[in-house]
Design an enzyme around this catalytic site. Structure first.
Site, PDB file in Angstrom:
ATOM      1  CG  HIS A  44      -6.130 -49.235 -10.021  1.00  0.00           C
ATOM      2  ND1 HIS A  44      -6.067 -50.602 -10.014  1.00  0.00           N
ATOM      3  CD2 HIS A  44      -6.308 -48.863  -8.720  1.00  0.00           C
ATOM      4  CE1 HIS A  44      -6.194 -51.042  -8.778  1.00  0.00           C
ATOM      5  NE2 HIS A  44      -6.356 -50.006  -7.972  1.00  0.00           N
ATOM      6  CD  GLU A  46      -3.617 -49.850 -14.773  1.00  0.00           C
ATOM      7  OE1 GLU A  46      -3.890 -48.975 -13.929  1.00  0.00           O
ATOM      8  OE2 GLU A  46      -3.128 -50.958 -14.470  1.00  0.00           O
ATOM      9  CB  CYS A  69      -4.982 -54.937 -10.707  1.00  0.00           C
ATOM     10  SG  CYS A  69      -6.444 -53.916 -10.941  1.00  0.00           S
ATOM     11  CB  THR A 189      13.454 -38.845  20.479  1.00  0.00           C
ATOM     12  OG1 THR A 189      14.676 -39.481  20.111  1.00  0.00           O
ATOM     13  CG2 THR A 189      13.200 -37.671  19.566  1.00  0.00           C
ATOM     14  CG  LEU A 197       7.488 -36.533  15.668  1.00  0.00           C
ATOM     15  CD1 LEU A 197       7.353 -37.979  16.129  1.00  0.00           C
ATOM     16  CD2 LEU A 197       8.857 -36.333  15.014  1.00  0.00           C
TER      17      LEU A 197
HETATM   18  C1  AOF Z   1      -3.193 -48.763  -7.433  1.00  0.00           C
HETATM   19  N1  AOF Z   1      -3.134 -47.875  -8.460  1.00  0.00           N
HETATM   20  O1  AOF Z   1      -2.875 -47.375 -10.611  1.00  0.00           O
HETATM   21  C2  AOF Z   1      -2.676 -49.625  -9.970  1.00  0.00           C
HETATM   22  C3  AOF Z   1      -2.720 -50.560  -8.893  1.00  0.00           C
HETATM   23  O2  AOF Z   1      -7.168 -51.894  -3.486  1.00  0.00           O
HETATM   24  P1  AOF Z   1      -7.167 -51.477  -4.893  1.00  0.00           P
HETATM   25  O3  AOF Z   1      -8.348 -51.943  -5.673  1.00  0.00           O
HETATM   26  O4  AOF Z   1      -6.930 -49.989  -5.077  1.00  0.00           O
HETATM   27  O5  AOF Z   1      -5.937 -52.261  -5.577  1.00  0.00           O
HETATM   28  C4  AOF Z   1      -4.634 -52.016  -5.192  1.00  0.00           C
HETATM   29  C5  AOF Z   1      -3.690 -52.930  -5.968  1.00  0.00           C
HETATM   30  O6  AOF Z   1      -3.912 -52.826  -7.368  1.00  0.00           O
HETATM   31  C6  AOF Z   1      -2.236 -52.573  -5.773  1.00  0.00           C
HETATM   32  O7  AOF Z   1      -1.715 -53.216  -4.646  1.00  0.00           O
HETATM   33  C7  AOF Z   1      -1.588 -53.082  -7.055  1.00  0.00           C
HETATM   34  O8  AOF Z   1      -1.292 -54.461  -6.904  1.00  0.00           O
HETATM   35  C8  AOF Z   1      -2.698 -52.980  -8.101  1.00  0.00           C
HETATM   36  N2  AOF Z   1      -2.491 -51.885  -9.089  1.00  0.00           N
HETATM   37  N3  AOF Z   1      -2.997 -50.072  -7.656  1.00  0.00           N
HETATM   38  O9  AOF Z   1      -3.429 -48.370  -6.296  1.00  0.00           O
HETATM   39  C9  AOF Z   1      -2.899 -48.243  -9.720  1.00  0.00           C
HETATM   40  N4  AOF Z   1      -2.442 -50.004 -11.230  1.00  0.00           N
HETATM   41 ZN    ZN Z   2      -5.967 -51.801 -11.547  1.00  0.00          ZN
END
Ligand code: AOF
Ligand code: ZN
Length: 358
Positions: A44, A46, A69, A189, A197
């Protein structure tokens, strides 16, 4: 926060159906690290930001455009890493609408004594992640309908060229294909144009393909049914057609095509059911590319989130109308209070967003 959102945009087309997220670490007035969510399933934003901070993180302030999260998903909770890093305060644009998070991230940070501010540039952040917000809170994909029509409202005509819109519009459509999880067309289509596509005019990956074909009538060798580069092909048919043509279904399934069966009262597939089924295959966004009756059915079903119409300076004088409405549709008038217009090459692009999913 604006810088966070710019960083987040770098993940566009790579992280879907997950959100676009950027993060910054600030000491005093100075940005000391930048991060973003780079690819689906990857760290993520962070965590990416923390990993790229070379100096000490203790006492710094983090900016992030989505609540961190607090759950174990494909990666461990970001809140734990933030707490462990000694960050003093966290500034967030919006709460995470994902039911797995939904305020838990903010509470975990506060419990650890971190100062949290939420709601900075909130409406911009919601707009940036409108696709994610829609599908995660409604459990159904974001639907973007794209029409290319003449001034007199036709999408094809006997003497019209195959593509009526300008090269610039075509390139934009290919970029949209790469940014959506799937493209969707009707059987008409496929029969009329036999489209591929795929993404050819820009760099990016090919979206999955969805074909609405209630009667299971399309040619087994149509271009859209070729599973180029392993992309998913979803063929949506009526329960009745699937039962009547069992061997055709078996041949298609043997090729890896996903045949989805739906009730079809009055011969028309239940589109809401189609969308929920596609969501279960992790399809969070769909670009609807045609044709006439599909456009009308989507609008009449009130399941459209965004409507983009390219109007080409051309009068066709007849042909296939953009919205081949049913009698039911004719009784509905929709006026757009909120819309935008742009020039794309020689065309005018009209864009409207529907609140609450149309
Ligand atoms: C992301 N990227 O930078 C942040 C997210 O399945 P995971 O562990 O990748 O978690 C996905 C969830 O984490 C996403 O639906 C959102 O709620 C939270 N934050 N997710 O993919 C990020 N910060
Ligand atoms: Zn996260």
């Amino acid at each position: 926060m604006r810088e966070c959102m710019n960083l987040a945009l770098r993940g566009k087309g790579r992280v879907s159906p997950n959100p676009l997220v950027g993060a910054l670490l600030v000491r005093g007035e100075k940005i000391v690290a930048r991060g973003w969510h780079r690819r689906f399933g990857g760290p993520h934003a962070e965590i990416d930001c923390l990993r790229r901070s070379t100096g000490r993180t203790a006492g710094t302030r983090m900016y992030v455009n989505l609540e961190p999260c607090a759950h174990y998903g494909k990666t461990p909770p970001c809140t734990e890493s933030i707490i462990a890093s000694g960050i003093r305060s966290v500034v967030i644009a919006m709460k995470d609408p994902n039911p797995l998070v939904a305020g838990r991230g903010i509470r975990a940070l506060k419990r650890a004594g971190i100062r949290v501010t939420c709601g900075v540039l909130e409406s911009e952040a919601k707009q940036l992640n409108r696709v994610f917000v829609k599908h995660i809170s409604r459990r159904t994909p974001y639907v973007h309908v794209k029409v290319a029509q003449s001034i007199d409202g036709f999408i094809a005509g006997e003497r019209a060229p195959r593509y009526i819109s300008s090269p610039a519009s075509l390139r934009l459509v290919h970029r949209w294909r790469a940014e959506h999880d799937a493209v969707l067309v009707g059987a008409g289509t496929v029969r009329a144009d036999n489209p591929r596509l795929t993404v050819r005019h820009v760099r990016g990956h090919d979206p999955h393909v969805v074909v609405i074909d209630g009667r299971l009538s399309i040619d087994e060798h149509a271009n859209v049914l070729k599973r180029e580069k392993g992309r998913g092909v979803f063929l949506c048919v009526s329960e009745r057609a699937a039962a009547a043509q069992r061997e055709k279904v078996e041949r298609l399934e043997a090729r890896g095509i996903v045949v989805l069966r739906f009730p079809a009262p009055g011969g028309v597939l239940d589109l809401r059911g189609v969308l929920s089924a596609l969501y279960r295959f992790s399809i969070g966004s769909i670009l609807v590319e045609g044709g006439s009756s599909i456009f009308a059915q989507f609008l009449e079903s009130r399941i459209v989130d965004q409507l983009s119409i390219f109007v080409t300076p051309l009068i066709l004088g007849g042909g296939v109308p953009a919205f081949g409405g049913s009698d039911r549709g004719r009784s509905r008038v929709q006026r757009f209070a909120d819309f935008q217009t742009h020039r794309t090459g020689s065309d005018i692009l009209f864009t409207a967003q529907f609140r609450k999913g149309g």
